[in-house]
Motif scaffolding. Structure first.
Motif, mmCIF file in Angstrom:
data_model
loop_
_atom_site.group_PDB
_atom_site.id
_atom_site.type_symbol
_atom_site.label_atom_id
_atom_site.label_comp_id
_atom_site.label_asym_id
_atom_site.label_seq_id
_atom_site.Cartn_x
_atom_site.Cartn_y
_atom_site.Cartn_z
ATOM 1 N N LEU A 298 -25.815 31.903 10.572
ATOM 2 C CA LEU A 298 -26.166 30.574 10.073
ATOM 3 C C LEU A 298 -25.983 29.510 11.142
ATOM 4 C CD1 LEU A 298 -24.651 30.681 6.466
ATOM 5 C CD2 LEU A 298 -27.062 30.842 7.123
ATOM 6 N N TRP A 299 -24.946 29.663 11.968
ATOM 7 C CA TRP A 299 -24.731 28.698 13.044
ATOM 8 C C TRP A 299 -25.845 28.784 14.079
ATOM 9 C CZ3 TRP A 299 -23.536 29.109 18.352
ATOM 10 C CH2 TRP A 299 -23.134 27.908 18.945
ATOM 11 N N VAL A 300 -26.337 30.002 14.354
ATOM 12 C CA VAL A 300 -27.418 30.167 15.326
ATOM 13 C C VAL A 300 -28.698 29.493 14.839
ATOM 14 C CG1 VAL A 300 -28.922 31.879 16.421
ATOM 15 C CG2 VAL A 300 -26.450 32.261 16.352
ATOM 16 N N ARG B 124 -28.918 27.030 12.656
ATOM 17 C CA ARG B 124 -28.560 25.793 11.945
ATOM 18 C C ARG B 124 -29.657 24.733 12.050
ATOM 19 N NH1 ARG B 124 -26.122 26.202 16.723
ATOM 20 N NH2 ARG B 124 -26.041 24.398 18.139
ATOM 21 N N ASP B 125 -30.380 24.682 13.150
ATOM 22 C CA ASP B 125 -31.419 23.667 13.314
ATOM 23 C C ASP B 125 -32.647 23.947 12.453
ATOM 24 O OD1 ASP B 125 -29.896 22.272 15.126
ATOM 25 O OD2 ASP B 125 -30.708 23.339 16.867
ATOM 26 N N ILE C 74 -32.338 25.378 9.240
ATOM 27 C CA ILE C 74 -31.969 25.499 7.826
ATOM 28 C C ILE C 74 -32.699 24.468 6.978
ATOM 29 C CG2 ILE C 74 -30.046 25.235 6.209
ATOM 30 C CD1 ILE C 74 -28.231 26.507 8.263
ATOM 31 N N LEU D 222 -21.744 33.829 8.973
ATOM 32 C CA LEU D 222 -21.502 32.464 9.442
ATOM 33 C C LEU D 222 -22.042 32.259 10.854
ATOM 34 C CD1 LEU D 222 -17.855 31.887 8.132
ATOM 35 C CD2 LEU D 222 -19.980 30.963 7.204
ATOM 36 N N LEU D 223 -21.912 33.283 11.715
ATOM 37 C CA LEU D 223 -22.457 33.176 13.070
ATOM 38 C C LEU D 223 -23.978 33.085 13.047
ATOM 39 C CD1 LEU D 223 -21.970 33.228 16.120
ATOM 40 C CD2 LEU D 223 -22.077 35.735 16.015
#
Length: 364
Positions: A42-44, A46-47, A49, A39-40
């Motif tokens: 994917l958050w990093v 995220r722009d 994806i 999840l971390l």
């Protein structure tokens, strides 16, 4: 008598060896740790994806073609060259139409600016077809005379065009354009990497899915890929067909730049229910020019083409490849577009395919 050797006592349990209870706790902790790290990560990213998702959609849609081309004598064993050529072709297919449209808009901008300055000084004359309307002609003429026939330089609408709102909208549009260009650039880079990896990537993904979810999970992923491929084919083929037919209608009715309008209509028709916007505006332009018969004919013909394409041809093309009922195809496209935007047009039918496969497994 033969004496027996003394019995060796069993070794004492090592206090450091994990017990079954400890192993369970370690597995649970590892699962929480891995989930948090994923999840971390994917958050990093995220722009990026969206760019990765678009590249995946394009690669999945054209994967059979890539497989055939990769086996030819020109590209056999040259996946880097194939990836470069394929990425350049995709970039040109997007950039050339956009460039032509921008060039045409800039060419027309001067005439539009001259027309705008003219209406500021003298207003907009009442179109001749208004007087021939069977009803409402007097009301429309009175409103037109009060709002548009007079010089527009002092009107509130024209003053609003020079306010800070327009500047804010311009900056917002520019920021969105820059963001779209960045997403497109990263999409091309990601697409190059996916094509370069070739069969190794798809094989690794299927192997990982089989290990994690078994053979049923691998089949489900393949069904989803088929759904994405069928959706792309249905949208592109139907869009090009609508653009071609309506382009002919534009030419017959005497619209200027019929080929360009047909191309714009084809792009709009690739999105559900967007083609009526283009031929509706064209019909309004014909109506403003006094061609009532041409406007009515274009509106009726365009409505028939869009109705047949959207309700019969497109669901059949997508449904046959995914074995989805018409209603699930329609809900998948519209619901996906509403939830995920343009990318959801391809995600929606894939998710509907998942529901269909799960339902089939339950009832069998």
């Amino acid at each position: 008598m033969i004496s027996r050797p003394p019995a060796v006592p069993p070794p004492a349990p090592d206090a450091s060896s994990p017990t079954p209870e400890r192993l369970k706790k370690q597995k649970a902790a590892s699962l929480v740790l891995y989930s948090g790290l994923v999840l971390l990560a994917l958050w990093v990213v995220r722009d990026f994806i969206v760019a990765v998702a678009w590249a995946g959609v394009v690669a999945i849609a054209l994967w059979p073609l890539l497989h055939r081309v990769a086996g030819s004598r020109w590209f056999k064993g040259r996946m880097t060259l194939l990836a470069a050529v394929f990425t350049v072709v995709i970039a040109l297919l997007v950039l050339l139409p956009v460039g032509l449209g921008v060039a045409q808009a800039l060419h027309e901008a001067r005439e539009l600016s001259d027309w705008f300055r003219g209406v500021q000084e003298s207003g907009i004359a009442l179109p001749g077809f208004v007087e021939r309307l069977p009803f409402g002609a007097q009301q429309i003429a009175a409103w037109w005379q009060a709002n548009l026939a007079q010089p527009l330089r002092d009107s509130a609408a024209i003053k609003g065009l020079h306010s800070g709102t327009v500047m804010t909208l311009g900056r917002h549009f520019g920021a969105r354009a820059v963001h779209a260009a960045m997403v497109f650039g990263f999409t091309l880079v990601t697409l190059f990497v996916i094509v370069q990896a070739g069969p190794r990537l798809s094989g690794s993904l299927l192997k990982a899915v089989r290990r994690g979810f078994g053979e049923s999970g691998a089949n489900l992923v393949q069904h989803m890929a088929t759904a994405v491929r069928g959706t792309v084919a249905g949208l592109v083929v139907v869009g090009l067909g609508e653009g071609l037919l309506l382009g002919v209608a534009y030419f017959v009715t005497g619209l200027p730049h019929a080929a360009l309008l047909g191309f714009v209509t084809a792009i709009a028709a690739m999105l559900p229910f967007c083609a009526p916007i283009t031929f509706g505006l064209a019909a309004l332009w014909l109506l403003a020019q006094g061609s009532v018969a041409g406007a009515i004919g274009l509106a009726v013909f365009g409505s028939i083409v869009v109705f047949v394409a959207e309700h019969f041809v497109r669901p059949v093309l997508i449904g046959n490849s995914t074995r989805l009922p018409f209603l699930l195809v329609l809900f998948g496209i519209l619901g996906g577009a509403e939830t995920f935007g343009l990318l959801g047009i391809f995600i929606g039918p894939a998710l509907m395919t998942v529901l269909m496969v799960l339902w089939t497994d339950l009832v069998q």
